[in-house]
Write a protein that holds these residues in place. Sequence first.
Motif, PDB file in Angstrom:
ATOM      1  N   TYR A  10       7.563  -6.965 -11.741  1.00 25.62           N
ATOM      2  CA  TYR A  10       6.475  -7.557 -12.528  1.00 25.62           C
ATOM      3  C   TYR A  10       7.056  -8.432 -13.636  1.00 25.62           C
ATOM      4  N   GLU A  11       8.086  -7.947 -14.299  1.00 28.23           N
ATOM      5  CA  GLU A  11       8.753  -8.718 -15.352  1.00 28.23           C
ATOM      6  C   GLU A  11       9.350 -10.007 -14.775  1.00 28.23           C
ATOM      7  N   MET A  81      -0.019 -15.495  -8.004  1.00 24.99           N
ATOM      8  CA  MET A  81      -0.933 -14.495  -7.448  1.00 24.99           C
ATOM      9  C   MET A  81      -0.451 -14.003  -6.090  1.00 24.99           C
ATOM     10  N   ALA A  82       0.165 -14.881  -5.303  1.00 24.89           N
ATOM     11  CA  ALA A  82       0.730 -14.459  -4.017  1.00 24.89           C
ATOM     12  C   ALA A  82       1.857 -13.455  -4.239  1.00 24.89           C
ATOM     13  N   GLU A  83       2.713 -13.722  -5.215  1.00 25.58           N
ATOM     14  CA  GLU A  83       3.810 -12.796  -5.525  1.00 25.58           C
ATOM     15  C   GLU A  83       3.275 -11.485  -6.094  1.00 25.58           C
ATOM     16  N   LEU A  84       2.236 -11.552  -6.913  1.00 29.58           N
ATOM     17  CA  LEU A  84       1.626 -10.329  -7.433  1.00 29.58           C
ATOM     18  C   LEU A  84       1.067  -9.494  -6.290  1.00 29.58           C
ATOM     19  N   GLY A  85       0.451 -10.121  -5.315  1.00 31.58           N
ATOM     20  CA  GLY A  85      -0.057  -9.411  -4.144  1.00 31.58           C
ATOM     21  C   GLY A  85       1.056  -8.731  -3.372  1.00 31.58           C
ATOM     22  N   ARG A  86       2.177  -9.406  -3.215  1.00 36.78           N
ATOM     23  CA  ARG A  86       3.323  -8.810  -2.528  1.00 36.78           C
ATOM     24  C   ARG A  86       3.830  -7.588  -3.299  1.00 36.78           C
ATOM     25  N   ILE A  87       3.941  -7.726  -4.617  1.00 34.47           N
ATOM     26  CA  ILE A  87       4.405  -6.622  -5.460  1.00 34.47           C
ATOM     27  C   ILE A  87       3.450  -5.435  -5.345  1.00 34.47           C
ATOM     28  N   PHE A  88       2.150  -5.711  -5.401  1.00 30.72           N
ATOM     29  CA  PHE A  88       1.164  -4.627  -5.291  1.00 30.72           C
ATOM     30  C   PHE A  88       1.300  -3.904  -3.956  1.00 30.72           C
ATOM     31  N   ARG A  89       1.350  -4.652  -2.874  1.00 25.12           N
ATOM     32  CA  ARG A  89       1.448  -4.033  -1.543  1.00 25.12           C
ATOM     33  C   ARG A  89       2.726  -3.199  -1.396  1.00 25.12           C
ATOM     34  N   ALA A  90       3.814  -3.663  -1.993  1.00 20.33           N
ATOM     35  CA  ALA A  90       5.090  -2.958  -1.879  1.00 20.33           C
ATOM     36  C   ALA A  90       5.107  -1.649  -2.660  1.00 20.33           C
ATOM     37  N   HIS A  91       4.326  -1.552  -3.726  1.00 17.16           N
ATOM     38  CA  HIS A  91       4.423  -0.399  -4.623  1.00 17.16           C
ATOM     39  C   HIS A  91       3.173   0.462  -4.684  1.00 17.16           C
ATOM     40  N   GLN A  92       2.107   0.055  -4.024  1.00 20.93           N
ATOM     41  CA  GLN A  92       0.866   0.817  -4.113  1.00 20.93           C
ATOM     42  C   GLN A  92       0.976   2.123  -3.325  1.00 20.93           C
ATOM     43  N   ARG A  93       0.303   3.114  -3.818  1.00 21.31           N
ATOM     44  CA  ARG A  93       0.141   4.397  -3.130  1.00 21.31           C
ATOM     45  C   ARG A  93      -1.343   4.716  -3.178  1.00 21.31           C
ATOM     46  N   ASP A  94      -1.959   4.807  -2.011  1.00 22.03           N
ATOM     47  CA  ASP A  94      -3.399   5.068  -1.912  1.00 22.03           C
ATOM     48  C   ASP A  94      -4.231   4.040  -2.671  1.00 22.03           C
ATOM     49  N   GLY A  95      -3.743   2.791  -2.702  1.00 23.08           N
ATOM     50  CA  GLY A  95      -4.496   1.704  -3.313  1.00 23.08           C
ATOM     51  C   GLY A  95      -4.306   1.535  -4.807  1.00 23.08           C
ATOM     52  N   TYR A  96      -3.296   2.210  -5.385  1.00 23.46           N
ATOM     53  CA  TYR A  96      -3.057   2.132  -6.834  1.00 23.46           C
ATOM     54  C   TYR A  96      -1.568   1.972  -7.115  1.00 23.46           C
ATOM     55  N   VAL A  97      -1.261   1.320  -8.233  1.00 27.20           N
ATOM     56  CA  VAL A  97       0.099   1.267  -8.760  1.00 27.20           C
ATOM     57  C   VAL A  97       0.097   1.904 -10.147  1.00 27.20           C
ATOM     58  N   ARG A  98       1.242   2.399 -10.540  1.00 33.35           N
ATOM     59  CA  ARG A  98       1.387   3.033 -11.852  1.00 33.35           C
ATOM     60  C   ARG A  98       2.351   2.196 -12.694  1.00 33.35           C
ATOM     61  N   MET A  99       1.817   1.568 -13.745  1.00 35.58           N
ATOM     62  CA  MET A  99       2.640   0.804 -14.687  1.00 35.58           C
ATOM     63  C   MET A  99       3.013   1.748 -15.822  1.00 35.58           C
ATOM     64  N   GLU A 100       4.312   2.001 -15.968  1.00 33.95           N
ATOM     65  CA  GLU A 100       4.783   2.921 -16.993  1.00 33.95           C
ATOM     66  C   GLU A 100       5.336   2.138 -18.179  1.00 33.95           C
ATOM     67  N   TYR A 101       4.919   2.550 -19.368  1.00 30.83           N
ATOM     68  CA  TYR A 101       5.279   1.874 -20.608  1.00 30.83           C
ATOM     69  C   TYR A 101       5.788   2.871 -21.621  1.00 30.83           C
TER      70      TYR A 101
END
Length: 116
Positions: A10-11, A81-101
């Motif tokens: 994401y960064e 947005m295309a790259e964001l979609g790729r990132i989401f698909r690569a890291h999603q679990r059950d349709g969600y991603v977890r952004m840790e801060y």
Amino acid sequence: MEETNLTREYEELLERFGIDYKRVKDAYPEMHHIRSFFGSDNFHSRDLPNEQVLDWDGLRGRLRSSSFAPTENHPNYVPMMAELGRIFRAHQRDGYVRMEYFTRIYFGQLRIGTGA
């Protein structure tokens, strides 16, 4: 952000497609500025963990709400947005991603000058 594969990618997306992201990132205060503010080393810092669990719409909205994200008419928007979609698909679990801060706070007692 915590150092995970998701946040690292994401960064990289922000650095590659964001408008003025580097300037915003570089504006965060460095340790010598914090030390100067407090007037000494008489301060402490703590990291407070936080996270966001986001579906696709939430992640997309989070990115688009950033001041440094290109708008729809900017040439960086579609590839971002295309790259964001790729990132989401690569890291999603059950349709969600977890952004840790973490939020870093600095606290201490200010030195008050006696005047000259």
